[in-house]
Enzyme design. Sequence first.
Site, PDB file in Angstrom:
ATOM      1  CD  GLU A 189      -2.134   2.226   1.135  1.00  0.00           C
ATOM      2  OE1 GLU A 189      -1.321   2.840   0.399  1.00  0.00           O
ATOM      3  OE2 GLU A 189      -2.860   2.776   1.965  1.00  0.00           O
ATOM      4  CD  GLU A 246       2.341   7.846   0.024  1.00  0.00           C
ATOM      5  OE1 GLU A 246       2.467   6.618   0.229  1.00  0.00           O
ATOM      6  OE2 GLU A 246       1.564   8.563   0.674  1.00  0.00           O
TER       7      GLU A 246
END
Length: 694
Positions: A144, A153
Site C-alpha cells: 500500500e 510516494e
Amino acid sequence: MKVFCGRANPTTGSVEWLEEDEHYDYHQEIARSSYADMLHDKDRNVKYYHGIQAAVSRVKDKGQKALVLDIGTGTGLLSMMAVTAGADFCYAIEVFKPMADAAVKIVEKNGFRDKIKVINKHSTEVTVGPDGDMPCRANILVTELFDTELIGEGALPSYEHAHRHLVQENCEAVPHRATVYAQLVESRRMWSWNKLFPIRIQTSLGEQVIVPPLELERCPGAPSVCDIQLNQVSPADFTVLSDVLPMFSVDFSKQVSSSAACHSRQFEPVASGRAQVVLSWWDIEMDPEGKIKCTMAPHWTQSDSEVLQWRDHWMQCVYFLPEEEPVVQGSALCLVAHHDDYCVWYSLQRTSPEKNSKVHQMRPVCDCQAHLLWNRPRFGEINDQSRTDQYVQALRTVLKPGSVCLCISDGSLLSVLAHHLGAEQVFTIESSAASHKLMKKIFKANQLEDKINIIEKRPELLKNADLEGKKVSLLLGEPFFTTSLLPHFNLLIKAEPQTQSHFGKGMFLLKGFSDAFNLAYRVVLIKDLWRIRSPCGECEGFDVHIMDDMIQRALDFRESKEAEPHPLWEYPCRSLSEPWQMLTFDFQQPVPQQPVRAEGSVKLRRPGRSHGAVLWMEYHLTPDYTVSTGLLEPAEDKGYCRWNPHCKQAVYFFSTTLGPREPPGGPRAVSYAVEFDPHTGDLTMEFRLTDTLD
C-alpha cells in the site's frame, strides 16, 4: 537529550531555532499521519483482505508455500490479514522506525510473532539470501504505497526494485493492477486556482483593469498535483468536455518500470468549450479478474453514489493544462498523460503521438514566480471579484487627497488598487525575491513601474530613506503571508511596533487595525473529517490499540493543544453553537509584550456530537467592511455552514467526542481557555464539556 529544530515564526517569517525533545520530528510525523484515516477506511480494508485471501489460495492451490512480502506495512495490518488467510510467513517492511516498533508490538499482541518478521528498512535496502533479511524471494507481493496521484510516494521505483530483487517472477500481487482515469472539463472556478484573471476596478475616472503579465498567462503552473475532495465541487462549477478516459494501467504482478512515459487516448469531445482542467483518479483491482475493485472515482461517475466510502488519504486530482484550448464537440483530439517516477501531468494534442516516438515534454515548472509565491487558494482569492470590490469600497472610505500608502503583504495587489483609487504615492514592501520579481512584472504589464515603489526588505528594517522621507497615512495589508498556515498567523504583528516612526498623525490602518481583529470559533459536528483523529481500537478483527495509544502520546506532546489547518469547504460540518469571539486585537494599541489569555464558554444550541471547534479570523477593514477567513454567512437553521473557499480554517479536534447533547438539567456548553503569543504566533487551547455556562 535535547535538539535544536528550525521553525518558521509565522508573525515574522524568519526561521528561529528552538530546543525540542530529540523525538520531536517523530511526534510531529505520527500526530499528523493518516494512519487513523486508513484504518477507518472500511472499503479499503475489506477489499485488501479479500484480495489477500484470494492470492494466498491461488498459491496454495499450486502446492506452494505462501511467502508474503509486505512493503510499507505500517501497523502490520495487511501482514496479519495474510497470515490469517493461511500464508506461511510474512516479511513486513517499514522504514519509519517508530511505526516499525509499533508494528512489532501489534503483531505480538495479536499472536503473530512467529509468522511475521518486521524489517525496519527501506525496501530497496532489504537483502535476500542465507544471511539476508529474507532467506528467499517471496511469491506474494502486498503493498500500500499509493497516494492521491497513485505514484507520488515512490510506488514505481519500489515495485521496480522488488520485482528485480525481492519477489519471484510471475508472483501474485495485491493489488494486482491499477488504472488511472481522466476527464477533460472547463471550469472557471478551478482555472482561477492556476491563472491570474483580469481584475476590474471602478474608479472616478472610469473602469481600470489590472492585466496579468504575458509570462504568467503562458506559465504551466506549479509542478505539484492539486488534490481535493472532488465530490464537494458543485456540478455547476464545471462543464464536462469528455467521457471518462482510462489513461494507463500498471500490472503490479509483473516487472514495473519507473522510467518516464506517456500514454495517449484519442477522444471526441462531448461538448464544445475551453479545455482547461483534467480531473483524474484511479482504481485498484485486488485480483487478476478485476472482481475485487477499490475506486476513487467521484460520485457522478458511479451508479450508486449513496454508498461512497469517505476517505482523506486518497482523494482526486486536479491537473491544469499549460494553456486553455478551444475544443469542438465531435472533433477528435488526443489527451496525453505523462509521468516520470513520481509525478503525472497532462497535455492536449491535435494528433496522437506515434506509439514508438519519444515525447520530451518536461514536467511543468513555474517560471513566472507567481506559482512560487501564491498557492492555489490564494490565486482563487485574488481572482474573486466580489472580494476585490469589498476592498475597493473600504479604500474609498479612507483614502484622502495626498494619501501616502504603505502595503505590507506578500504579493498583494492592494497597492495597485490604492494607486487607481487616487493615492498620491504608494509603497509596497516585498520581503522575498519571488514577490519582488512578480510585482515588478505585474507593475510593468500595467505601466505602473514608476508609479508604485517596491521596497525589498523586511518591514522591521524599513528606514526613512526607503519612504523618501514621507510619513505613511494609510497602512494596507491582506490576511495572506506565505509563511502562514493557520488564520491567526496572518496578523503580521511584526510590522506594527518597528515601523511606528514612519507613520503620520491620524494614520489609518486598513486591515482591521482601526477597529479590531476577532479570533472567532464555533463548536461543530464534522460529517467525516473527525475520522482522521479518531481511535480505531479494532480493525477487521485485529487489535490496533497500540497504534491509537502511540498517536495519542504524540498528540499529547504538543499537538493536543494546537489546531490544524483544513479547507472546510471540502469537509461538510454542522454548527452546534453560535459564533463566539475568543480574542479581540485592537491595533491602534501597542502590541502586548506578554501572551494574551482568555477564558469563557459557549452554549450548545443544537443536538449532535461535538467533534471539535473551528477557529477563524475576522478582519474589520472599516466599520462597514469585514473580511472573514471562516464563515461567509450565518449558519442556516440546521447549522450547515458555508466556509470561505480561499482560506484554510483552524480545526481543533476534541480528544474525546462530546455529545450527543441531551441536557439533563440545563444547557450543555463547551468551555475554553486560550493563550496567544503575538510574538511567536503560538496559539494554545483547551476545551472541556460543562453542564452550564461558566
